[in-house]
Design a protein around this motif. Structure first.
Motif, PDB file in Angstrom:
ATOM      1  N   GLU A 277       0.835  -1.206   0.000  1.00 43.51           N
ATOM      2  CA  GLU A 277       0.000   0.000   0.000  1.00 43.51           C
ATOM      3  C   GLU A 277       0.866   1.251   0.000  1.00 43.51           C
ATOM      4  O   GLU A 277       0.559   2.245  -0.646  1.00 43.51           O
ATOM      5  N   LYS A 278       1.986   1.174   0.728  1.00 36.94           N
ATOM      6  CA  LYS A 278       2.939   2.274   0.744  1.00 36.94           C
ATOM      7  C   LYS A 278       4.341   1.699   0.685  1.00 36.94           C
ATOM      8  O   LYS A 278       4.730   0.901   1.527  1.00 36.94           O
ATOM      9  N   SER A 279       5.099   2.110  -0.329  1.00 31.53           N
ATOM     10  CA  SER A 279       6.462   1.601  -0.491  1.00 31.53           C
ATOM     11  C   SER A 279       7.366   2.129   0.612  1.00 31.53           C
ATOM     12  O   SER A 279       7.235   3.264   1.070  1.00 31.53           O
ATOM     13  N   ASN A 280       8.313   1.291   1.039  1.00 34.80           N
ATOM     14  CA  ASN A 280       9.301   1.706   2.040  1.00 34.80           C
ATOM     15  C   ASN A 280      10.474   2.448   1.428  1.00 34.80           C
ATOM     16  O   ASN A 280      11.401   2.848   2.133  1.00 34.80           O
TER      17      ASN A 280
END
Length: 478
Positions: A135-138
């Motif tokens: 959902e959200k890239s690191n």
């Protein structure tokens, strides 16, 4: 007596403070070993890793791709080949040059090994990416290597060409990166992946330099780690160099390859020359010498995978195999020669281990550990201005020795001080017991009060003063 009491308090406080400081210092030097899950990489991939990588290496050493010299048709043909493989695997690219998706074209100035100055040499980086499905890239992890060689370079003043397919530099690295791309094409990582095949590696890694210089600060800040693959397949050992000081992601990567890779030696055979004018260090070693160097200049965590024999001091920078001539930047850098020196199975085994360790580090089962180690990576970057090749380890050693010596000295002084005053205390106690029967008082060490008022004769008073002065001169804390 009040001064003696203060000296005692100061001494005790100093010793306690020193012990606490040393405990904290040495505890900080030994951070806990990260826990790593070793997945069944072989069972998770529907092809034999070593055979796949070796097949790519054979392609790169073959007749069509053996000349990958910067500025030649062979370099462009090699770039097209890499781009075609990456496109077929489903990777995308924001770059395009000469109508070919994935190519980042640029001009650069170089000096040929034969002495020719080229002001506008044409080069092509090959860049492909894969966005994270989280959902959200690191952040972004870049897997990089160079793909060019020196096949069409003049190797001597007579005009003879190198004519070496460059399997050590750089065919094996390209083969590893293509195999990794195939193994990761369906993965669901928490990081965006970028595969960067840089040209101009044989002339100071200017392909990587050009790529980095065209990224703005926002793009640079998104990069969590750069994994670079350099000279591989041809050395006795292989290593992962993660900088000039210990860090969490370095320990993590080493744990992923524990038992298969060799620890980077503390004595790194430094060379005293500058790579660039804006270099972070006033020295260099073989671990620094590749594409990741330009990312390191921007404060980005990097790791360099390379094979050689770092423990041999025959050559300060490149000693690949014990008892064998070095092949880096020579006519001997061919697949045929590598097989003769090392054996086909040994080459395959090293390619396999490099790929397996990388896939372990990026495996979903280890994503939390990877995230934790990269979360502190930038804060662990070394203070380059305070380091040099010899003093980085020496400074730590000296610091520890000074601390230990300080503790030993403090303990010795404390011991002498206490022994001396214990003797005085015992004598005073005996004197007090004697006086108790005579009805007289004697001064006791560590107690305040004016005992001189009890001296009844001027002669006794003079002796007492002389004794007091002598004791004062002997006391190191007064």
């Amino acid at each position: 007596m009040a001064e003696k009491l203060n000296s005692k308090k100061i001494l005790i406080f100093a010793v306690v403070l020193l012990v606490v400081f040393m405990t904290a210092f040495f505890a900080g030097c030994s951070s806990p070993t990260p826990e790593v899950n070793i997945p069944d990489i072989v069972g998770a991939i529907d092809f034999n890793i070593e055979d796949k990588a070796y097949g790519y290496l054979q392609d790169l050493a073959g007749e069509e791709l053996k000349d990958r010299t910067l500025g030649t048709q062979g370099e462009l043909d090699s770039a097209k080949y890499i781009a075609s493989v990456m496109s077929d695997l489903g990777y995308e690219s924001q770059y395009s040059s000469d109508g070919i998706q994935g190519l980042q074209g640029f001009k650069t100035s170089i000096k040929r090994f034969g002495g020719e100055e080229v002001a506008d040499a044409q080069g092509y980086n090959v860049i492909f990416s894969k966005k994270s499905k989280a959902e959200k890239s690191n952040g972004e992890i870049i897997l990089a290597c160079q793909y060019d060689n020196l096949y069409s370079e003049k190797s001597d003043i007579s005009g003879n060409l190198w004519s070496a397919d460059g399997s050590y530099e750089s065919g094996a690295s390209v083969a590893i990166l293509l195999t990794l791309a195939e193994a990761l094409k369906d993965s669901t990582l928490d990081y965006d992946l970028t595969f960067a095949f840089f040209t101009c590696g044989c002339y100071g890694w200017k392909g990587a330099m050009n790529y980095v210089e065209n990224l703005d600060r926002t793009q640079l800040d998104k990069i969590a780690l750069v994994l670079n693959f350099a000279m591989l397949g041809g050395g006795d050992n292989w290593y992962i160099y993660t900088g000039e000081s210990a860090n969490s992601y370095g320990k993590y990567l080493y744990k992923c390859g524990e038992g298969h890779l060799t620890a980077v030696p503390k004595d790194r055979n430094p060379g005293q020359f500058y790579l660039t004018e804006d270099t972070r260090y006033r020295y260099t070693n073989i671990g620094m010498l590749s594409n990741q160097y330009y990312f390191d200049l921007k404060g980005i965590p990097t790791a360099n995978f390379l094979s050689l024999n770092w423990e041999i001091n025959d050559n300060p920078l490149f000693s690949e195999m014990r008892g064998k001539d070095n092949i880096y930047h020579t006519k001997g850098d061919t697949l045929e020669n590598m097989i003769e020196r090392k054996g086909e199975e040994a080459i395959k085994a090293q390619l396999f281990e490099v790929i397996r360790v990388t896939l372990t580090a990026l495996d979903m089962s280890n994503q939390d550990t990877l995230k934790a180690s990269l979360g502190v990576a930038k804060s662990e970057l070394p203070n380059a201005t305070a380091q040099n090749a010899k003093s980085a380890n020496l400074a730590n050693l000296i610091f520890k020795v000074v601390l230990i010596a300080g503790l030993v000295v403090a303990s010795y002084v404390l011991k002498n001080y206490l022994n001396k005053n214990i003797d005085k205390y015992i004598k005073a106690k005996k004197a007090k017991e004697t006086q108790a029967s005579d009805g007289e008082e004697t001064q006791i060490p560590f107690e305040s009060g004016d005992a001189q008022s009890d001296v009844t004769t001027s002669q006794d008073k003079q002796k007492s003063e002389e004794k007091s002065k002598k004791e004062q001169d002997e006391d190191p804390f007064v």
